[in-house]
Design an enzyme around this catalytic site. Sequence first.
Site, mmCIF file in Angstrom:
data_model
loop_
_atom_site.group_PDB
_atom_site.id
_atom_site.type_symbol
_atom_site.label_atom_id
_atom_site.label_comp_id
_atom_site.label_asym_id
_atom_site.label_seq_id
_atom_site.Cartn_x
_atom_site.Cartn_y
_atom_site.Cartn_z
ATOM 1 N N THR A 51 0.835 -1.194 0.000
ATOM 2 C CA THR A 51 0.000 0.000 0.000
ATOM 3 C C THR A 51 0.869 1.244 0.000
ATOM 4 O O THR A 51 2.052 1.207 0.342
ATOM 5 C CB THR A 51 -0.904 0.058 1.250
ATOM 6 O OG1 THR A 51 -0.075 0.123 2.422
ATOM 7 C CG2 THR A 51 -1.823 -1.158 1.325
ATOM 8 N N SER A 53 0.766 4.789 1.954
ATOM 9 C CA SER A 53 0.112 5.326 3.137
ATOM 10 C C SER A 53 -0.594 6.637 2.830
ATOM 11 O O SER A 53 -0.236 7.359 1.898
ATOM 12 C CB SER A 53 1.135 5.565 4.255
ATOM 13 O OG SER A 53 1.716 4.352 4.657
#
Length: 222
Positions: A51, A53
Amino acid sequence: MSWRCSSTSNEGLIANLLRHGLIKNDAVDRAHFCPTMPYEDSPQRIGYDATISGISAKDSKHAAEALLGRLGPGKRVLDIGSGSGYLTAVLARLVTPGGTVVGIEHIQQLCDLSIENLKKDPVHCGMLQDGTIRIIRGDGRLGYPEGGPYDAIHVGAAASTMHQTLIDQLKAPGRMFIPVDGGFSQYIWRVDKDEEGNVKKEKQYGVMYVPLTDARDFRDED
């Protein structure tokens, strides 16, 4: 806080983040590094169980604050788990002129993705060309001694232990920001090495990161 910073454009996101005092400049456009909803101030998936952030998420904000004292022109930085290249780009802006940032990822597809993303901006493209930014495929748990010693090391995934190999690659003085998995919980640790090489480890606060692991087979990943 995050939802109050979200927007539908880079200008809006930056304005909101500046208003809340979470960033000091607007140098890096998040849209170059985030495939969907780039101006939503929340974590976004970039594939391969990774991912990017949220820009004002507690972990990202504290990471920047923790390392800021070791950044500046001419500094060397190692960004472990560099993902889409976003934080690598931010760090590179903070060490120019004369500094270097090495982003290391164990997934080749993410290395390729980050290079593509960095090339979208002429400044970051130039940093790739002149060596200010280097993207390396490798096991982040081993660091990248060829580019060190480092003034600052950022680890963007939870390590199973406090890897001495990474501490050894810190300059004296130097600082590392690393999440460590304690089995049932994860905590951020700040590791400082002073001018004489003495090391101080400080446990800070609980977090939730993806694990820092070796490469797996992602050939079927879309």
